[in-house]
Scaffold this motif. Structure first.
Motif, PDB file in Angstrom:
ATOM      1  N   TRP A 187     -12.280   6.448   9.924  1.00 11.04           N
ATOM      2  CA  TRP A 187     -13.071   5.607   9.009  1.00 11.04           C
ATOM      3  C   TRP A 187     -13.206   4.225   9.641  1.00 11.04           C
ATOM      4  O   TRP A 187     -12.189   3.634  10.046  1.00 11.04           O
ATOM      5  N   ASP A 188     -14.438   3.732   9.768  1.00 11.85           N
ATOM      6  CA  ASP A 188     -14.655   2.439  10.431  1.00 11.85           C
ATOM      7  C   ASP A 188     -14.996   1.327   9.445  1.00 11.85           C
ATOM      8  O   ASP A 188     -15.468   0.261   9.836  1.00 11.85           O
ATOM      9  N   GLY A 189     -14.789   1.593   8.185  1.00 10.95           N
ATOM     10  CA  GLY A 189     -15.094   0.589   7.167  1.00 10.95           C
ATOM     11  C   GLY A 189     -16.364   0.914   6.420  1.00 10.95           C
ATOM     12  O   GLY A 189     -16.614   0.350   5.345  1.00 10.95           O
ATOM     13  N   SER A 190     -17.180   1.811   6.988  1.00 14.77           N
ATOM     14  CA  SER A 190     -18.427   2.164   6.287  1.00 14.77           C
ATOM     15  C   SER A 190     -18.732   3.650   6.324  1.00 14.77           C
ATOM     16  O   SER A 190     -19.436   4.151   5.445  1.00 14.77           O
ATOM     17  N   SER A 191     -18.195   4.372   7.307  1.00 16.31           N
ATOM     18  CA  SER A 191     -18.493   5.802   7.362  1.00 16.31           C
ATOM     19  C   SER A 191     -17.395   6.562   8.097  1.00 16.31           C
ATOM     20  O   SER A 191     -16.587   5.968   8.828  1.00 16.31           O
ATOM     21  N   TRP A 192     -17.404   7.873   7.871  1.00 16.31           N
ATOM     22  CA  TRP A 192     -16.454   8.757   8.531  1.00 16.31           C
ATOM     23  C   TRP A 192     -17.097   9.334   9.787  1.00 16.31           C
ATOM     24  O   TRP A 192     -18.270   9.673   9.798  1.00 16.31           O
ATOM     25  N   SER A 193     -16.311   9.470  10.857  1.00 12.50           N
ATOM     26  CA  SER A 193     -16.788  10.132  12.065  1.00 12.50           C
ATOM     27  C   SER A 193     -15.709  11.076  12.575  1.00 12.50           C
ATOM     28  O   SER A 193     -14.522  10.898  12.282  1.00 12.50           O
ATOM     29  N   GLU A 194     -16.148  12.067  13.322  1.00 15.97           N
ATOM     30  CA  GLU A 194     -15.216  13.066  13.830  1.00 15.97           C
ATOM     31  C   GLU A 194     -14.402  12.484  14.979  1.00 15.97           C
ATOM     32  O   GLU A 194     -14.938  11.838  15.886  1.00 15.97           O
ATOM     33  N   GLY A 195     -13.094  12.722  14.951  1.00 21.71           N
ATOM     34  CA  GLY A 195     -12.229  12.317  16.053  1.00 21.71           C
ATOM     35  C   GLY A 195     -11.801  13.531  16.857  1.00 21.71           C
ATOM     36  O   GLY A 195     -12.468  14.573  16.838  1.00 21.71           O
ATOM     37  N   GLY A 196     -10.681  13.407  17.547  1.00 23.62           N
ATOM     38  CA  GLY A 196     -10.209  14.487  18.407  1.00 23.62           C
ATOM     39  C   GLY A 196      -9.683  15.671  17.626  1.00 23.62           C
ATOM     40  O   GLY A 196      -9.304  15.555  16.450  1.00 23.62           O
ATOM     41  N   SER A 197      -9.670  16.803  18.292  1.00 22.08           N
ATOM     42  CA  SER A 197      -9.114  18.019  17.691  1.00 22.08           C
ATOM     43  C   SER A 197      -7.628  17.814  17.416  1.00 22.08           C
ATOM     44  O   SER A 197      -6.903  17.227  18.226  1.00 22.08           O
ATOM     45  N   TYR A 198      -7.150  18.303  16.251  1.00 28.33           N
ATOM     46  CA  TYR A 198      -5.744  18.109  15.871  1.00 28.33           C
ATOM     47  C   TYR A 198      -4.963  19.394  16.139  1.00 28.33           C
ATOM     48  O   TYR A 198      -5.242  20.438  15.515  1.00 28.33           O
ATOM     49  N   PRO A 199      -3.985  19.350  17.052  1.00 30.01           N
ATOM     50  CA  PRO A 199      -3.348  20.590  17.511  1.00 30.01           C
ATOM     51  C   PRO A 199      -2.195  21.105  16.654  1.00 30.01           C
ATOM     52  O   PRO A 199      -1.649  22.159  16.952  1.00 30.01           O
ATOM     53  N   LEU A 200      -1.794  20.375  15.616  1.00 32.45           N
ATOM     54  CA  LEU A 200      -0.674  20.838  14.779  1.00 32.45           C
ATOM     55  C   LEU A 200      -1.114  20.980  13.325  1.00 32.45           C
ATOM     56  O   LEU A 200      -0.604  20.278  12.439  1.00 32.45           O
ATOM     57  N   PRO A 201      -2.075  21.851  13.040  1.00 30.44           N
ATOM     58  CA  PRO A 201      -2.530  21.964  11.650  1.00 30.44           C
ATOM     59  C   PRO A 201      -1.400  22.396  10.731  1.00 30.44           C
ATOM     60  O   PRO A 201      -0.697  23.364  11.006  1.00 30.44           O
TER      61      PRO A 201
END
Lengths: 606, 109
Positions: A223-237
């Protein structure tokens, strides 16, 4: 025009040995001419043990503050909890309770300006602010939620996801400005059941967590203060994971329940703003604990491995190896006993007197410790229990004790005991001592306020304690002592501490646990309170920094009425004998926390 | 997975458990009694190092129920000894002063 660097190259220190001490700089290249190597001290991440929480617990979500000023609240053991604890980088101290006992309440902010939202059960909209000592209910969050992801401070925070009333994962998100909540764009997907979260209100990271059920998120969103963006893949779901609470996109997270192997993990990960990478594992695999601190200096605490734990682990990215304090077994006493006196240090200790239960016998035996075993010394002139001591193995003083008159002094010269001058106030049960022969101090005992000072030959009454107490203990020197714990008046346990400056007693920080029949060692600014009765014998140890008491690693054997090496620094501490339900012969040696510089890494150009 | 392993082993003194052991797994000693002699009951963190330590200590693994029974037996003996340790004419308070409070029962985690 060519620069000096282009003509001559980069300057590198040419040294006969690795950099060390003040000259050591993390990441700096240097040439070691002794082993013909280009080297550098590289910081690596590692976990080390911190002090145990006062109360083991699970079902926490998040934590606030830094590794040296952390905050957690709520949880569950056999019931919902309202307990708050603060961490100072060494151990935990209790603080003001939550107004309501809650678990899975999301804690954010700092140790002096904390914020807690939601929790359950039933699931709440609770919003609580913490001022460093007490929580205040300041209203309701927009939704009932528990296990919310959290980021930011008391006056600029963000909460996202979590679980709603029916316990389903949510994507709803909102910010808080210290007064009002504002709904923001929902997370791109549900993230319930305790996802990894942290950052600020305008730069936060959210990874993992429950999608429903069923399913767990394998993604990270920012979250950058105004919108959500996709980050890196999370390897420990998984769920119920721990996360630090940094100020930006970098993040440290781990532990929790993993969906893949269906197991609790000790894996940890670092997020650099785009990719998660594996870090050193925690010592204890756990879920449902709390985390706080930064991505390079974090702390993870509590949770469950099957049962609730109070274990705390610190993560540091450093050029050093930090080894936590720990107790180890020492040689057993020749005579099991309780209510014995002690003096000396870990490598030159002394015990004397005490009590055996069957038959009920006051003892006159003394024993000397050489760092590995006890040997018989010459006997006290007067058999007694409740005797206290100060000094060294070759210049010790034994004072007071039962039976009456409780005013006797004996001096030990490393070989034999000789009678000294009686002091003025009867002290027959455990009381406080401080100092080294000939400069000693005795205080409290038999519910007295009285303090007496010793000059090697006679006693002088000096200023009184503020609080009358018995079965307390002490530590320090004749001019800088502590008196703590005990019973005021018997049998009410006290957690009160008083500090002696050579002239007067003034109030100090309270022990976290009121206890009597305990032992003390160390100095007024680095002291330990060990064991005692609560009324059950305890193995708990607390440490004092001159201002406040926090938890310390525990002894292996719970005991009260034991001897301790009163003048020894805690790194050379010794406890022996005491009451474990019956008179004990067990000895424990304390090794303090150590920090050692890691070997410099050789830079390999192959 | 259970949090603790339970066992009995005699504390032989120096080196029986080390600071490294204490850092590697949780360890707590409770006085116990097996009906004929006092015995140390150990509650050990359930990991590889903890299990190895009990084996190295020539210990005997117990169930939690067995370990608790050994601890209770020691508590019973201590409490009975306290009850039977009377002096003619002594008040209850004087007895507590002389012997300390009556031992309680301990519950292992």
């Amino acid at each position: 025009m060519s620069t000096y660097e282009q003509l001559k190259g980069l300057k590198v220190k040419y040294l006969s040995a690795d950099t060390s001490g003040d000259r050591l700089q993390e990441g700096e290249l240097f040439y070691n001419s002794s082993d013909f190597s280009l080297k550098s001290h590289i910081a690596v991440g590692a976990f080390s043990a911190g002090g145990n929480m006062l109360t083991a617990r699970r079902a926490m979500t998040g934590g606030a503050g830094t590794q040296t000023a952390g905050l957690i609240a709520g949880g569950y053991v056999t019931a919902l909890m309202n307990n708050t604890e603060e961490y100072n980088g060494n151990g935990w101290a209790s603080s003001g309770n939550l107004p309501t006992a809650l678990y899975y309440i999301s804690v954010a902010g700092t140790q002096t300006a904390g914020l807690a939202v939601g929790g359950g059960d039933p699931v709440k909209q609770e919003t609580l602010e913490y001022n460093g000592s007490a929580w205040t209910d300041v209203g309701n969050a927009p939704e009932v939620r528990k296990m919310l992801g959290r980021a930011g401070t008391q006056t600029a925070s963000l909460f996202a996801g979590g679980n709603d009333g029916p316990n389903a994962a949510s994507s709803e998100s909102f910010t808080y400005d210290g007064t009002n909540f504002t709904n923001i764009t929902d997370l791109p997907s549900n993230r319930g059941a305790g996802h990894v979260s942290g950052g600020s209100q305008t730069a936060s990271v959210h990874a993992g967590g429950s999608l429903g059920p069923p399913g767990y998120a394998t993604t990270t969103v920012e979250w950058d203060g105004s919108s959500w963006s996709e980050g890196g893949s999370y390897p420990l779901p998984g769920q119920n994971q721990h996360s630090s609470n940094p100020s930006g996109y970098n993040q440290m997270g781990g532990g929790g329940y993993l969906s893949g192997p269906s197991a609790i993990t000790n894996n940890t990960l670092f997020y650099d703003g785009s990719t998660w990478s594996a870090q050193a594992n925690m010592g204890t695999a756990r879920q449902q604990g709390a985390g706080f601190g930064s991505e390079t200096a974090a702390a993870f605490c509590g949770g469950t491995t099957g049962s609730a734990t109070g274990a705390t682990e610190e993560f540091n990215v450093t050029t050093n190896t930090i080894t936590g304090a720990a107790f180890a077994s020492g040689g057993n006493l020749g005579t099991s006993r309780r209510f014995l006196g002690g003096a000396g240090i870990q490598t030159a200790g002394l015990v004397f007197g005490g009590f055996q239960t069957s038959p009920g016998t006051n003892l006159n035996q003394s024993e000397e410790y050489n760092g590995s075993s006890w040997s018989e010394g010459n006997n006290l002139n007067n058999a007694r229990r409740g005797i206290e001591g100060f000094g060294t193995q070759t210049a010790a003083v034994g004072v007071g004790g039962f039976p009456p008159p409780g005013v006797k002094t004996e001096e030990y010269n490393g070989t034999s005991w000789s009678n000294g001058t009686d002091f003025g106030t009867v002290r027959m049960n455990k009381f406080g001592t401080a100092g080294l022969e000939p400069a000693g101090l005795i205080f409290s005992g038999s519910e007295t306020l009285n303090t007496e000072s010793y000059d090697g030959s006679s006693w002088t009454e000096v200023n009184n304690l503020s609080t009358q107490r018995s079965n307390s203990t002490g530590l320090g020197t004749q001019t800088a002592a502590l008196c703590f714990g005990g019973q005021v008046p018997s049998p009410a346990n006290t957690n009160l501490t008083e500090e002696w400056d050579g002239t007067n007693w003034t109030s100090g920080g309270n022990l976290n646990t009121a206890v009597y029949g305990l032992a003390g060692m160390g100095t007024q600014t680095s002291g330990l309170a060990l064991g005692g009765y609560t009324p059950d014998v305890t193995n708990q140890v607390e440490q004092y920094n001159g201002t406040s008491w926090v938890t310390h690693v525990s002894m292996t054997t719970a005991r009260g009425a034991m001897s301790s090496s009163v003048p020894a620094p805690s790194a050379l501490g010794l406890v022996a004998g005491g009451d474990t339900g019956s008179p004990s012969n067990a000895t424990e040696e304390l090794t303090g926390e150590t920090t050692a510089v890691n070997a410099a890494k050789t830079i390999d150009f192959d | 997975m259970a949090l603790f392993i339970y066992g009995t082993a005699t504390n032989t003194g120096k080196g029986f458990f080390t600071a490294e052991d204490r850092r590697a797994f949780s360890l707590r000693c409770y006085p116990g009694h097996d009906g004929s002699a006092a015995i140390d009951v150990w509650v050990i963190g359930n990991n590889e190092r903890g299990a190895y330590w009990l084996a190295e200590a020539s210990g005997t693994e117990k169930t939690k129920t067995e370990a608790q029974a050994l601890v209770k037996a020691a508590d019973d003996i201590a409490r009975t000894a306290w009850d039977n340790n009377d002096v003619d004419g002594e008040s209850a308070d004087e007895k507590v002063t002389r012997l300390g409070a009556k031992p309680g029962f301990r519950t292992i985690p």
